[in-house]
Every structure is written in structure tokens, then in C-alpha cells.
Design a protein around this motif. Structure first.
Motif, PDB file in Angstrom:
ATOM      1  N   VAL A   3       6.781   7.046 -11.075  1.00  0.00           N
ATOM      2  CA  VAL A   3       6.059   6.873 -12.332  1.00  0.00           C
ATOM      3  C   VAL A   3       5.127   5.666 -12.263  1.00  0.00           C
ATOM      4  N   SER A   4       5.344   4.758 -11.360  1.00  0.00           N
ATOM      5  CA  SER A   4       4.581   3.506 -11.328  1.00  0.00           C
ATOM      6  C   SER A   4       3.092   3.734 -11.074  1.00  0.00           C
ATOM      7  N   LYS A   5       2.734   4.823 -10.447  1.00  0.00           N
ATOM      8  CA  LYS A   5       1.318   5.107 -10.186  1.00  0.00           C
ATOM      9  C   LYS A   5       0.556   5.397 -11.484  1.00  0.00           C
ATOM     10  N   PHE A   6       1.254   5.876 -12.511  1.00  0.00           N
ATOM     11  CA  PHE A   6       0.616   6.253 -13.758  1.00  0.00           C
ATOM     12  C   PHE A   6       0.463   5.083 -14.726  1.00  0.00           C
ATOM     13  N   VAL A   7       1.170   3.989 -14.508  1.00  0.00           N
ATOM     14  CA  VAL A   7       1.121   2.842 -15.414  1.00  0.00           C
ATOM     15  C   VAL A   7       0.247   1.760 -14.789  1.00  0.00           C
ATOM     16  N   PRO A   8      -0.864   1.392 -15.471  1.00  0.00           N
ATOM     17  CA  PRO A   8      -1.755   0.368 -14.890  1.00  0.00           C
ATOM     18  C   PRO A   8      -1.016  -0.950 -14.640  1.00  0.00           C
ATOM     19  N   GLY A   9      -1.150  -1.473 -13.446  1.00  0.00           N
ATOM     20  CA  GLY A   9      -0.525  -2.739 -13.082  1.00  0.00           C
ATOM     21  C   GLY A   9       0.866  -2.580 -12.489  1.00  0.00           C
ATOM     22  N   LEU A  10       1.558  -1.547 -12.877  1.00  0.00           N
ATOM     23  CA  LEU A  10       2.919  -1.357 -12.378  1.00  0.00           C
ATOM     24  C   LEU A  10       2.919  -0.889 -10.925  1.00  0.00           C
ATOM     25  N   GLY A  11       1.893  -0.166 -10.538  1.00  0.00           N
ATOM     26  CA  GLY A  11       1.800   0.298  -9.152  1.00  0.00           C
ATOM     27  C   GLY A  11       1.704  -0.855  -8.169  1.00  0.00           C
ATOM     28  N   ALA A  12       1.009  -1.934  -8.582  1.00  0.00           N
ATOM     29  CA  ALA A  12       0.882  -3.103  -7.708  1.00  0.00           C
ATOM     30  C   ALA A  12       2.200  -3.871  -7.602  1.00  0.00           C
ATOM     31  N   ALA A  13       3.027  -3.804  -8.627  1.00  0.00           N
ATOM     32  CA  ALA A  13       4.283  -4.550  -8.629  1.00  0.00           C
ATOM     33  C   ALA A  13       5.442  -3.739  -8.053  1.00  0.00           C
ATOM     34  N   ALA A  14       5.280  -2.424  -7.986  1.00  0.00           N
ATOM     35  CA  ALA A  14       6.393  -1.573  -7.559  1.00  0.00           C
ATOM     36  C   ALA A  14       6.779  -1.798  -6.099  1.00  0.00           C
ATOM     37  N   ALA A  15       5.807  -1.947  -5.220  1.00  0.00           N
ATOM     38  CA  ALA A  15       6.119  -2.121  -3.798  1.00  0.00           C
ATOM     39  C   ALA A  15       6.870  -3.431  -3.535  1.00  0.00           C
ATOM     40  N   PRO A  16       6.406  -4.586  -4.048  1.00  0.00           N
ATOM     41  CA  PRO A  16       7.185  -5.810  -3.832  1.00  0.00           C
ATOM     42  C   PRO A  16       8.580  -5.749  -4.465  1.00  0.00           C
ATOM     43  N   MET A  17       8.665  -5.108  -5.628  1.00  0.00           N
ATOM     44  CA  MET A  17       9.983  -4.995  -6.275  1.00  0.00           C
ATOM     45  C   MET A  17      10.929  -4.123  -5.450  1.00  0.00           C
ATOM     46  N   SER A  18      10.377  -3.108  -4.804  1.00  0.00           N
ATOM     47  CA  SER A  18      11.209  -2.275  -3.936  1.00  0.00           C
ATOM     48  C   SER A  18      11.736  -3.089  -2.756  1.00  0.00           C
ATOM     49  N   GLY A  19      10.903  -3.966  -2.229  1.00  0.00           N
ATOM     50  CA  GLY A  19      11.354  -4.830  -1.144  1.00  0.00           C
ATOM     51  C   GLY A  19      12.405  -5.823  -1.599  1.00  0.00           C
ATOM     52  N   LEU A  20      12.204  -6.371  -2.819  1.00  0.00           N
ATOM     53  CA  LEU A  20      13.183  -7.331  -3.339  1.00  0.00           C
ATOM     54  C   LEU A  20      14.540  -6.693  -3.580  1.00  0.00           C
ATOM     55  N   THR A  21      14.545  -5.415  -3.946  1.00  0.00           N
ATOM     56  CA  THR A  21      15.819  -4.730  -4.193  1.00  0.00           C
ATOM     57  C   THR A  21      16.393  -4.122  -2.919  1.00  0.00           C
ATOM     58  N   ARG A  22      15.741  -4.406  -1.786  1.00  0.00           N
ATOM     59  CA  ARG A  22      16.194  -3.946  -0.472  1.00  0.00           C
ATOM     60  C   ARG A  22      16.302  -2.419  -0.383  1.00  0.00           C
ATOM     61  N   MET A  23      15.248  -1.756  -0.902  1.00  0.00           N
ATOM     62  CA  MET A  23      15.188  -0.293  -0.792  1.00  0.00           C
ATOM     63  C   MET A  23      14.964   0.070   0.675  1.00  0.00           C
ATOM     64  N   PRO A  24      15.698   1.017   1.206  1.00  0.00           N
ATOM     65  CA  PRO A  24      15.506   1.416   2.602  1.00  0.00           C
ATOM     66  C   PRO A  24      14.084   1.930   2.834  1.00  0.00           C
ATOM     67  N   PRO A  25      13.500   1.611   3.995  1.00  0.00           N
ATOM     68  CA  PRO A  25      12.113   2.017   4.252  1.00  0.00           C
ATOM     69  C   PRO A  25      11.866   3.521   4.135  1.00  0.00           C
ATOM     70  N   ALA A  26      12.797   4.346   4.591  1.00  0.00           N
ATOM     71  CA  ALA A  26      12.611   5.798   4.524  1.00  0.00           C
ATOM     72  C   ALA A  26      12.589   6.273   3.072  1.00  0.00           C
ATOM     73  N   LYS A  27      13.453   5.717   2.253  1.00  0.00           N
ATOM     74  CA  LYS A  27      13.502   6.085   0.840  1.00  0.00           C
ATOM     75  C   LYS A  27      12.228   5.617   0.128  1.00  0.00           C
ATOM     76  N   PHE A  28      11.758   4.408   0.471  1.00  0.00           N
ATOM     77  CA  PHE A  28      10.516   3.885  -0.108  1.00  0.00           C
ATOM     78  C   PHE A  28       9.346   4.770   0.257  1.00  0.00           C
ATOM     79  N   LEU A  29       9.234   5.131   1.526  1.00  0.00           N
ATOM     80  CA  LEU A  29       8.133   5.964   1.989  1.00  0.00           C
ATOM     81  C   LEU A  29       8.151   7.323   1.305  1.00  0.00           C
TER      82      LEU A  29
END
Length: 115
Positions: A3-29
Motif C-alpha cells: 500500500v505504501s506506493k499509493f500514499v505520497p511520502g510513505l513509499g520513500a519511508a517504507a524501504a528504510p522501515m523494512s530494513g529497520l524491522t529486519r525484513m528478510p531480503p526475499a520477502k522485501f523484494l
């Protein structure tokens, strides 16, 4: 991520937040690719659905010719002027009165100046 792609500004914050929460790279991709496909597919579908209306708007714009350009330039100029006015008003509201040492001495009740 979907959903982050549809909310202005949230798309830019989603990737760093995924890294901070230690999301696995395959799941992130997988989430990022799915979100990008969903985002682009939505706008492609909207364009396809409203393609006839877009043609009508294009025809009307062609009929109006240079008048449409004049209206667009005037509206854009008015918007920029309004934003400039708001900015100047805001900057002026931030200005504070300067206080020199003689005024601080008078306000503090001291009769003589500091040296």
C-alpha cells in the motif's frame, strides 16, 4: 509495502522501515515487486477505462487553442504569487525585535550600562 506506493511520502519511508524491522531480503523484494506491479497496473487500468474521456479533453483543448494556454499560465502565475505572498507573510511573522544592551539594563532595573 503493498500500500505504501499509493500514499505520497510513505513509499520513500517504507524501504528504510523494512530494513529497520529486519525484513528478510526475499520477502522485501517480493512485496516491493508486487506493490510496484499493483501501483502501475492500477494507473494503467484507470487510463484504459477513461481513454474515451481523455480523447474528449484533448479535442476540447485543441478547440480552445492558445486560450487554454493563457488560462493555464494565468492560473499558475496566480498560484505562484499566492505562495510567494504566504511565504513573505510567514517570514515576516518570524522576525523578532532586536534588543540592545541599554534596553536590557533599563528593564533589569540597573541604572548603569555594563562594560
Amino acid at each position: 509495502m503493498l500500500v505504501s506506493k499509493f500514499v505520497p511520502g510513505l513509499g520513500a519511508a517504507a524501504a528504510p522501515m523494512s530494513g529497520l524491522t529486519r525484513m528478510p531480503p526475499a520477502k522485501f523484494l517480493a512485496a516491493d515487486v508486487t506493490g510496484a506491479a499493483l501501483w502501475s497496473g492500477t494507473y494503467l487500468a484507470l487510463g484504459y477505462i477513461f481513454r474515451n474521456q481523455l480523447e474528449l479533453v484533448g479535442e476540447k483543448a485543441q478547440q480552445m487553442g492558445s486560450w487554454l494556454l493563457l488560462v493555464i499560465v494565468l492560473l499558475l502565475s496566480a498560484y505562484i504569487g499566492w505562495k510567494y505572498y504566504q511565504r513573505r507573510r510567514f517570514i515576516l511573522s518570524l522576525r523578532a525585535e532586536r534588543v540592545d544592551s541599554t534596553r536590557t539594563d533599563e528593564n533589569a532595573g540597573c541604572g548603569e550600562q555594563w562594560r
